[in-house]
Design a protein around this motif. Structure first.
Motif, mmCIF file in Angstrom:
data_model
loop_
_atom_site.group_PDB
_atom_site.id
_atom_site.type_symbol
_atom_site.label_atom_id
_atom_site.label_comp_id
_atom_site.label_asym_id
_atom_site.label_seq_id
_atom_site.Cartn_x
_atom_site.Cartn_y
_atom_site.Cartn_z
ATOM 1 N N LEU A 226 0.829 -1.204 0.000
ATOM 2 C CA LEU A 226 0.000 0.000 0.000
ATOM 3 C C LEU A 226 0.868 1.260 0.000
ATOM 4 C CD1 LEU A 226 -2.658 -1.225 2.580
ATOM 5 C CD2 LEU A 226 -3.082 -0.800 0.152
ATOM 6 N N VAL A 227 1.953 1.231 0.780
ATOM 7 C CA VAL A 227 2.871 2.371 0.819
ATOM 8 C C VAL A 227 3.522 2.571 -0.542
ATOM 9 C CG1 VAL A 227 5.038 3.221 1.792
ATOM 10 C CG2 VAL A 227 3.304 2.234 3.297
ATOM 11 N N ALA A 228 4.032 1.491 -1.132
ATOM 12 C CA ALA A 228 4.713 1.584 -2.414
ATOM 13 C C ALA A 228 3.789 2.091 -3.513
ATOM 14 C CB ALA A 228 5.292 0.222 -2.803
ATOM 15 N N ALA A 229 2.489 1.767 -3.401
ATOM 16 C CA ALA A 229 1.518 2.211 -4.403
ATOM 17 C C ALA A 229 1.008 3.620 -4.135
ATOM 18 C CB ALA A 229 0.336 1.242 -4.439
ATOM 19 N N GLY A 230 1.464 4.240 -3.030
ATOM 20 C CA GLY A 230 1.034 5.598 -2.705
ATOM 21 C C GLY A 230 -0.393 5.692 -2.225
ATOM 22 N N MET A 231 -0.932 4.603 -1.633
ATOM 23 C CA MET A 231 -2.334 4.576 -1.241
ATOM 24 C C MET A 231 -2.559 4.933 0.228
ATOM 25 S SD MET A 231 -3.520 3.998 -4.119
ATOM 26 C CE MET A 231 -5.210 4.153 -3.542
ATOM 27 N N LEU A 232 -1.497 4.941 1.039
ATOM 28 C CA LEU A 232 -1.681 5.182 2.468
ATOM 29 C C LEU A 232 -1.817 6.669 2.753
ATOM 30 C CD1 LEU A 232 -1.779 3.573 5.160
ATOM 31 C CD2 LEU A 232 0.592 4.277 5.509
ATOM 32 N N ASP A 233 -2.878 7.039 3.472
ATOM 33 C CA ASP A 233 -3.127 8.434 3.847
ATOM 34 C C ASP A 233 -2.669 8.744 5.271
ATOM 35 O OD1 ASP A 233 -4.616 9.306 1.432
ATOM 36 O OD2 ASP A 233 -6.050 7.797 2.093
ATOM 37 N N GLU A 234 -2.688 7.751 6.143
ATOM 38 C CA GLU A 234 -2.445 8.013 7.562
ATOM 39 C C GLU A 234 -1.873 6.771 8.226
ATOM 40 O OE1 GLU A 234 -5.201 8.771 11.542
ATOM 41 O OE2 GLU A 234 -5.908 9.509 9.616
ATOM 42 N N LEU A 235 -0.947 6.980 9.150
ATOM 43 C CA LEU A 235 -0.388 5.889 9.940
ATOM 44 C C LEU A 235 -0.599 6.173 11.419
ATOM 45 C CD1 LEU A 235 1.317 3.303 10.328
ATOM 46 C CD2 LEU A 235 3.357 4.771 10.278
ATOM 47 N N CYS A 236 -1.283 5.271 12.085
ATOM 48 C CA CYS A 236 -1.425 5.303 13.538
ATOM 49 C C CYS A 236 -0.438 4.275 14.089
ATOM 50 C CB CYS A 236 -2.852 4.957 13.958
ATOM 51 S SG CYS A 236 -4.098 6.111 13.337
ATOM 52 N N LEU A 237 0.648 4.748 14.651
ATOM 53 C CA LEU A 237 1.724 3.863 15.085
ATOM 54 C C LEU A 237 1.884 3.906 16.593
ATOM 55 C CD1 LEU A 237 4.161 2.016 14.429
ATOM 56 C CD2 LEU A 237 5.549 4.104 14.250
ATOM 57 N N THR A 238 1.750 2.744 17.215
ATOM 58 C CA THR A 238 2.049 2.597 18.632
ATOM 59 C C THR A 238 3.510 2.206 18.780
ATOM 60 O OG1 THR A 238 -0.200 1.924 19.214
ATOM 61 C CG2 THR A 238 1.552 1.276 20.726
ATOM 62 N N VAL A 239 4.259 2.985 19.548
ATOM 63 C CA VAL A 239 5.656 2.668 19.824
ATOM 64 C C VAL A 239 5.717 2.060 21.220
ATOM 65 C CG1 VAL A 239 8.009 3.541 20.018
ATOM 66 C CG2 VAL A 239 6.434 4.554 18.349
ATOM 67 N N ALA A 240 6.019 0.762 21.278
ATOM 68 C CA ALA A 240 6.062 0.045 22.550
ATOM 69 C C ALA A 240 7.429 0.223 23.201
ATOM 70 C CB ALA A 240 5.786 -1.438 22.316
ATOM 71 N N PRO A 241 7.493 0.488 24.506
ATOM 72 C CA PRO A 241 8.784 0.693 25.181
ATOM 73 C C PRO A 241 9.474 -0.642 25.435
ATOM 74 C CG PRO A 241 7.009 0.848 26.772
ATOM 75 C CD PRO A 241 6.359 0.652 25.426
ATOM 76 N N MET A 242 9.769 -1.343 24.354
ATOM 77 C CA MET A 242 10.349 -2.679 24.425
ATOM 78 C C MET A 242 11.474 -2.803 23.402
ATOM 79 S SD MET A 242 6.861 -4.946 24.371
ATOM 80 C CE MET A 242 5.474 -4.597 25.466
ATOM 81 N N LEU A 243 12.394 -3.722 23.670
ATOM 82 C CA LEU A 243 13.436 -4.093 22.722
ATOM 83 C C LEU A 243 13.283 -5.583 22.428
ATOM 84 C CD1 LEU A 243 16.451 -2.181 24.330
ATOM 85 C CD2 LEU A 243 15.285 -1.586 22.203
ATOM 86 N N ALA A 244 13.325 -5.928 21.141
ATOM 87 C CA ALA A 244 13.075 -7.317 20.753
ATOM 88 C C ALA A 244 14.285 -7.994 20.119
ATOM 89 C CB ALA A 244 11.894 -7.377 19.780
ATOM 90 N N ALA A 245 15.179 -7.207 19.483
ATOM 91 C CA ALA A 245 16.318 -7.759 18.743
ATOM 92 C C ALA A 245 15.824 -8.809 17.738
ATOM 93 C CB ALA A 245 17.358 -8.312 19.700
ATOM 94 N N GLY A 246 16.653 -9.769 17.407
ATOM 95 C CA GLY A 246 16.233 -10.805 16.471
ATOM 96 C C GLY A 246 16.042 -10.273 15.061
ATOM 97 N N ASP A 247 15.288 -11.018 14.272
ATOM 98 C CA ASP A 247 15.089 -10.661 12.865
ATOM 99 C C ASP A 247 13.617 -10.431 12.544
ATOM 100 O OD1 ASP A 247 14.235 -13.228 13.141
ATOM 101 O OD2 ASP A 247 15.418 -14.072 11.500
ATOM 102 N N ALA A 248 12.858 -9.916 13.520
ATOM 103 C CA ALA A 248 11.433 -9.670 13.312
ATOM 104 C C ALA A 248 11.212 -8.655 12.197
ATOM 105 C CB ALA A 248 10.787 -9.162 14.601
ATOM 106 N N GLN A 249 10.064 -8.769 11.537
ATOM 107 C CA GLN A 249 9.726 -7.841 10.460
ATOM 108 C C GLN A 249 9.521 -6.428 10.988
ATOM 109 O OE1 GLN A 249 6.336 -10.225 8.788
ATOM 110 N NE2 GLN A 249 7.268 -9.653 6.846
#
Length: 282
Positions: A226-249
Protein backbone atom coordinates in the motif's frame (compact mmCIF):
# COMPACT_ATOMS: atom_id res chain seq x y z
CA UNK A 1 -3.33 8.97 29.20
CA UNK A 2 -1.93 12.37 28.30
CA UNK A 3 -1.57 14.33 25.09
CA UNK A 4 1.99 15.26 24.16
CA UNK A 5 1.23 16.81 20.77
CA UNK A 6 -0.21 19.14 19.60
CA UNK A 7 0.99 21.28 22.47
CA UNK A 8 -1.55 23.64 24.03
CA UNK A 9 -1.76 25.59 27.27
CA UNK A 10 -3.87 22.74 28.66
CA UNK A 11 -1.35 20.13 27.56
CA UNK A 12 1.42 21.72 29.58
CA UNK A 13 -0.72 22.46 32.65
CA UNK A 14 -0.07 20.20 35.67
CA UNK A 15 -2.88 17.80 36.47
CA UNK A 16 -4.08 18.62 39.95
CA UNK A 17 -5.25 15.08 40.53
CA UNK A 18 -2.12 13.17 39.57
CA UNK A 19 0.66 15.76 39.60
CA UNK A 20 1.49 14.77 36.03
CA UNK A 21 1.52 16.89 32.94
CA UNK A 22 -1.68 16.25 31.03
CA UNK A 23 -4.52 17.82 29.11
CA UNK A 24 -5.93 19.47 32.21
CA UNK A 25 -9.40 18.85 33.63
CA UNK A 26 -11.07 20.71 30.75
CA UNK A 27 -8.81 19.47 27.97
CA UNK A 28 -9.68 17.01 25.22
CA UNK A 29 -8.48 13.97 27.12
CA UNK A 30 -8.68 15.01 30.74
CA UNK A 31 -5.60 14.76 32.96
CA UNK A 32 -2.52 12.69 32.41
CA UNK A 33 -3.51 10.29 35.19
CA UNK A 34 -6.97 9.50 33.81
CA UNK A 35 -8.07 6.85 31.33
CA UNK A 36 -9.64 8.46 28.29
CA UNK A 37 -13.22 7.55 27.50
CA UNK A 38 -14.07 5.84 24.25
CA UNK A 39 -15.87 9.00 23.11
CA UNK A 40 -12.70 11.05 23.69
CA UNK A 41 -10.63 8.52 21.76
CA UNK A 42 -13.17 8.53 18.93
CA UNK A 43 -12.95 12.33 18.72
CA UNK A 44 -9.15 12.20 18.71
CA UNK A 45 -9.10 9.67 15.86
CA UNK A 46 -12.02 10.96 13.78
CA UNK A 47 -11.74 10.52 10.02
CA UNK A 48 -11.37 13.68 7.92
CA UNK A 49 -14.58 15.23 6.61
CA UNK A 50 -13.87 14.14 3.02
CA UNK A 51 -14.12 10.48 4.02
CA UNK A 52 -17.40 10.95 5.86
CA UNK A 53 -19.21 13.15 3.34
CA UNK A 54 -19.48 15.90 5.95
CA UNK A 55 -18.46 19.52 5.90
CA UNK A 56 -19.37 22.59 3.83
CA UNK A 57 -19.67 21.99 0.10
CA UNK A 58 -19.23 18.23 0.36
CA UNK A 59 -22.66 17.47 -1.08
CA UNK A 60 -22.44 14.13 0.67
CA UNK A 61 -19.59 13.03 -1.63
CA UNK A 62 -17.04 10.80 0.05
CA UNK A 63 -13.43 10.14 -0.81
CA UNK A 64 -11.57 7.09 0.51
CA UNK A 65 -9.14 7.67 3.37
CA UNK A 66 -6.86 4.76 4.23
CA UNK A 67 -5.26 4.65 7.65
CA UNK A 68 -3.01 1.94 9.04
CA UNK A 69 -2.80 0.87 12.66
CA UNK A 70 0.48 -0.80 13.57
CA UNK A 71 2.72 -1.39 16.58
CA UNK A 72 6.52 -1.38 16.76
CA UNK A 73 9.16 -1.86 19.44
CA UNK A 74 11.87 0.72 20.03
CA UNK A 75 14.20 -1.27 17.78
CA UNK A 76 11.68 -1.59 14.96
CA UNK A 77 10.18 -5.06 15.49
CA UNK A 78 6.54 -5.29 14.40
CA UNK A 79 6.07 -8.79 15.78
CA UNK A 80 7.35 -11.20 18.40
CA UNK A 81 7.32 -14.88 17.41
CA UNK A 82 5.18 -13.94 14.41
CA UNK A 83 2.46 -12.05 16.30
CA UNK A 84 1.91 -8.40 17.17
CA UNK A 85 -0.15 -9.02 20.31
CA UNK A 86 2.86 -9.42 22.67
CA UNK A 87 3.84 -5.82 21.87
CA UNK A 88 0.46 -4.38 22.86
CA UNK A 89 -0.98 -3.01 26.10
CA UNK A 90 -4.48 -2.15 27.44
CA UNK A 91 -4.38 1.42 26.08
CA UNK A 92 -3.26 0.14 22.69
CA UNK A 93 -6.18 -2.29 22.65
CA UNK A 94 -8.63 0.53 23.51
CA UNK A 95 -7.32 2.50 20.54
CA UNK A 96 -7.40 -0.65 18.38
CA UNK A 97 -11.10 -1.13 19.21
CA UNK A 98 -11.87 2.55 18.63
CA UNK A 99 -10.23 2.59 15.21
CA UNK A 100 -12.25 -0.46 14.20
CA UNK A 101 -15.43 1.15 15.49
CA UNK A 102 -14.81 4.24 13.35
CA UNK A 103 -14.05 2.31 10.15
CA UNK A 104 -16.30 1.08 7.36
CA UNK A 105 -13.95 -1.78 6.55
CA UNK A 106 -10.79 -3.38 7.94
CA UNK A 107 -8.31 -4.38 5.22
CA UNK A 108 -6.01 -7.23 6.20
CA UNK A 109 -3.57 -9.59 4.51
CA UNK A 110 -4.17 -13.33 4.31
CA UNK A 111 -0.99 -14.19 6.23
CA UNK A 112 -2.08 -11.97 9.11
CA UNK A 113 -5.48 -13.67 9.13
CA UNK A 114 -3.74 -17.02 9.46
CA UNK A 115 -1.14 -15.98 12.04
CA UNK A 116 -3.33 -13.80 14.27
CA UNK A 117 -6.43 -16.01 14.19
CA UNK A 118 -8.63 -13.20 12.90
CA UNK A 119 -12.24 -13.12 13.96
CA UNK A 120 -15.10 -10.92 12.71
CA UNK A 121 -15.28 -7.37 14.04
CA UNK A 122 -17.85 -7.24 16.82
CA UNK A 123 -20.59 -4.70 17.41
CA UNK A 124 -20.04 -2.53 20.45
CA UNK A 125 -22.91 -0.86 22.24
CA UNK A 126 -20.74 2.16 23.07
CA UNK A 127 -20.46 3.03 19.36
CA UNK A 128 -23.88 1.87 18.13
CA UNK A 129 -25.54 5.32 18.09
CA UNK A 130 -22.54 7.01 16.46
CA UNK A 131 -22.33 4.38 13.72
CA UNK A 132 -26.04 4.64 13.01
CA UNK A 133 -25.82 8.43 12.83
CA UNK A 134 -22.89 8.11 10.41
CA UNK A 135 -24.88 5.77 8.16
CA UNK A 136 -22.66 2.80 9.01
CA UNK A 137 -23.63 -0.80 9.69
CA UNK A 138 -23.38 -2.35 13.16
CA UNK A 139 -19.68 -3.06 12.72
CA UNK A 140 -16.87 -2.79 10.21
CA UNK A 141 -16.59 -5.40 7.50
CA UNK A 142 -13.31 -7.29 7.19
CA UNK A 143 -11.71 -7.40 3.73
CA UNK A 144 -9.05 -10.09 3.30
CA UNK A 145 -6.44 -9.65 0.56
CA UNK A 146 -5.41 -13.01 -0.90
CA UNK A 147 -4.12 -14.05 -4.31
CA UNK A 148 -4.27 -17.81 -3.70
CA UNK A 149 -7.37 -17.84 -1.44
CA UNK A 150 -5.47 -20.29 0.77
CA UNK A 151 -7.78 -19.57 3.69
CA UNK A 152 -9.81 -21.66 6.11
CA UNK A 153 -13.35 -20.77 5.08
CA UNK A 154 -14.82 -22.71 8.01
CA UNK A 155 -13.58 -20.03 10.43
CA UNK A 156 -16.11 -17.64 12.05
CA UNK A 157 -14.55 -14.77 10.07
CA UNK A 158 -16.27 -16.23 7.01
CA UNK A 159 -19.21 -18.21 8.38
CA UNK A 160 -20.68 -15.96 11.08
CA UNK A 161 -19.75 -12.26 10.76
CA UNK A 162 -22.34 -9.57 11.48
CA UNK A 163 -21.34 -8.02 8.14
CA UNK A 164 -20.27 -10.34 5.29
CA UNK A 165 -16.51 -10.68 4.96
CA UNK A 166 -15.01 -9.51 1.68
CA UNK A 167 -12.20 -11.36 -0.09
CA UNK A 168 -10.11 -9.28 -2.50
CA UNK A 169 -8.26 -11.34 -5.08
CA UNK A 170 -7.02 -11.33 -8.66
CA UNK A 171 -8.83 -12.38 -11.80
CA UNK A 172 -6.75 -15.60 -11.98
CA UNK A 173 -7.74 -16.82 -8.52
CA UNK A 174 -8.40 -20.60 -8.43
CA UNK A 175 -12.10 -21.09 -9.33
CA UNK A 176 -12.57 -23.82 -6.73
CA UNK A 177 -11.30 -21.50 -3.98
CA UNK A 178 -13.56 -18.70 -5.20
CA UNK A 179 -16.49 -21.11 -5.01
CA UNK A 180 -15.46 -22.21 -1.51
CA UNK A 181 -15.29 -18.59 -0.33
CA UNK A 182 -18.72 -17.80 -1.72
CA UNK A 183 -20.21 -21.00 -0.30
CA UNK A 184 -18.98 -19.92 3.14
CA UNK A 185 -20.79 -16.59 2.77
CA UNK A 186 -17.87 -14.36 1.79
CA UNK A 187 -18.17 -11.82 -1.02
CA UNK A 188 -15.35 -12.20 -3.53
CA UNK A 189 -14.16 -8.97 -5.18
CA UNK A 190 -11.79 -8.99 -8.16
CA UNK A 191 -9.20 -6.27 -7.57
CA UNK A 192 -6.36 -7.15 -9.91
CA UNK A 193 -5.39 -8.81 -13.14
CA UNK A 194 -3.73 -12.20 -13.00
CA UNK A 195 -2.88 -13.69 -9.61
CA UNK A 196 -2.17 -10.53 -7.63
CA UNK A 197 -4.22 -7.75 -6.06
CA UNK A 198 -3.57 -4.18 -7.19
CA UNK A 199 -3.57 -1.89 -4.09
CA UNK A 200 -5.11 1.07 -5.92
CA UNK A 201 -7.81 -1.05 -7.47
CA UNK A 202 -8.55 -2.64 -4.09
CA UNK A 203 -9.09 0.78 -2.47
CA UNK A 204 -11.29 1.92 -5.36
CA UNK A 205 -13.33 -1.30 -5.25
CA UNK A 206 -14.02 -0.80 -1.56
CA UNK A 207 -14.93 2.86 -2.07
CA UNK A 208 -17.37 1.88 -4.84
CA UNK A 209 -19.13 -0.27 -2.24
CA UNK A 210 -19.46 2.70 0.10
CA UNK A 211 -16.42 1.87 2.22
CA UNK A 212 -14.48 5.14 2.35
CA UNK A 213 -13.34 5.06 5.98
CA UNK A 214 -10.66 2.44 5.47
CA UNK A 215 -8.43 0.85 8.10
CA UNK A 216 -5.63 -1.64 7.52
CA UNK A 217 -4.00 -3.65 10.28
CA UNK A 218 -1.36 -5.10 7.98
CA UNK A 219 0.49 -7.27 8.05
CA UNK A 220 3.83 -5.81 7.00
CA UNK A 221 3.69 -7.20 3.47
CA UNK A 222 0.29 -5.69 2.72
CA UNK A 223 1.23 -2.37 4.32
CA UNK A 224 4.40 -2.26 2.26
CA UNK A 225 2.41 -2.78 -0.94
CA UNK A 226 0.00 0.00 0.00
CA UNK A 227 2.87 2.37 0.82
CA UNK A 228 4.71 1.58 -2.41
CA UNK A 229 1.52 2.21 -4.40
CA UNK A 230 1.03 5.60 -2.70
CA UNK A 231 -2.33 4.58 -1.24
CA UNK A 232 -1.68 5.18 2.47
CA UNK A 233 -3.13 8.43 3.85
CA UNK A 234 -2.44 8.01 7.56
CA UNK A 235 -0.39 5.89 9.94
CA UNK A 236 -1.43 5.30 13.54
CA UNK A 237 1.72 3.86 15.08
CA UNK A 238 2.05 2.60 18.63
CA UNK A 239 5.66 2.67 19.82
CA UNK A 240 6.06 0.05 22.55
CA UNK A 241 8.78 0.69 25.18
CA UNK A 242 10.35 -2.68 24.43
CA UNK A 243 13.44 -4.09 22.72
CA UNK A 244 13.08 -7.32 20.75
CA UNK A 245 16.32 -7.76 18.74
CA UNK A 246 16.23 -10.81 16.47
CA UNK A 247 15.09 -10.66 12.87
CA UNK A 248 11.43 -9.67 13.31
CA UNK A 249 9.73 -7.84 10.46
CA UNK A 250 9.34 -4.07 10.38
CA UNK A 251 5.82 -2.65 10.14
CA UNK A 252 6.12 -2.46 6.33
CA UNK A 253 7.98 -4.77 3.97
CA UNK A 254 7.94 -5.64 0.30
CA UNK A 255 8.73 -3.20 -2.52
CA UNK A 256 10.63 0.00 -1.77
CA UNK A 257 9.70 3.50 -2.87
CA UNK A 258 11.91 5.62 -5.12
CA UNK A 259 12.13 8.35 -2.48
CA UNK A 260 10.94 8.12 1.14
CA UNK A 261 7.56 9.81 1.53
CA UNK A 262 7.26 12.52 4.17
CA UNK A 263 4.29 12.39 6.55
CA UNK A 264 3.23 15.05 9.07
CA UNK A 265 2.81 14.39 12.78
CA UNK A 266 -0.82 15.07 13.74
CA UNK A 267 -0.96 13.92 17.34
CA UNK A 268 0.92 11.99 20.02
CA UNK A 269 -0.55 10.45 23.15
CA UNK A 270 1.26 8.63 25.96
CA UNK A 271 0.33 6.09 28.60
CA UNK A 272 2.57 3.85 30.69
CA UNK A 273 5.54 4.58 28.44
CA UNK A 274 3.72 3.64 25.22
CA UNK A 275 3.49 6.36 22.55
CA UNK A 276 0.42 6.53 20.32
CA UNK A 277 1.25 8.59 17.25
CA UNK A 278 -0.73 9.74 14.21
CA UNK A 279 0.99 10.75 11.01
CA UNK A 280 -0.81 11.82 7.81
CA UNK A 281 0.21 12.74 4.30
CA UNK A 282 0.63 16.51 3.86
Amino acid sequence: MRRLFPVTDETAAPDARSGASGDGPGGPGGGGGREWSLAELAAAYAYPAAATGAGPGSGGDREPWLRANMVSTLDGAAQHEGRSQPLSCPADMRIFGTLRALADVVLVGAETVRREGYRPARARAEFAAAREAAGQGPTAAVAVVSASLDLDFSLPLFTSPLVPTLVLTGSAAPPDRVAAAEAAGARVVTAGEGAGVDPGRAVRALAERGHTRLLTEGGPRLLGQLVAAGMLDELCLTVAPMLAAGDAQRIAGGPSVTLPRRFTLKSMLEEDGFLFTRYARP
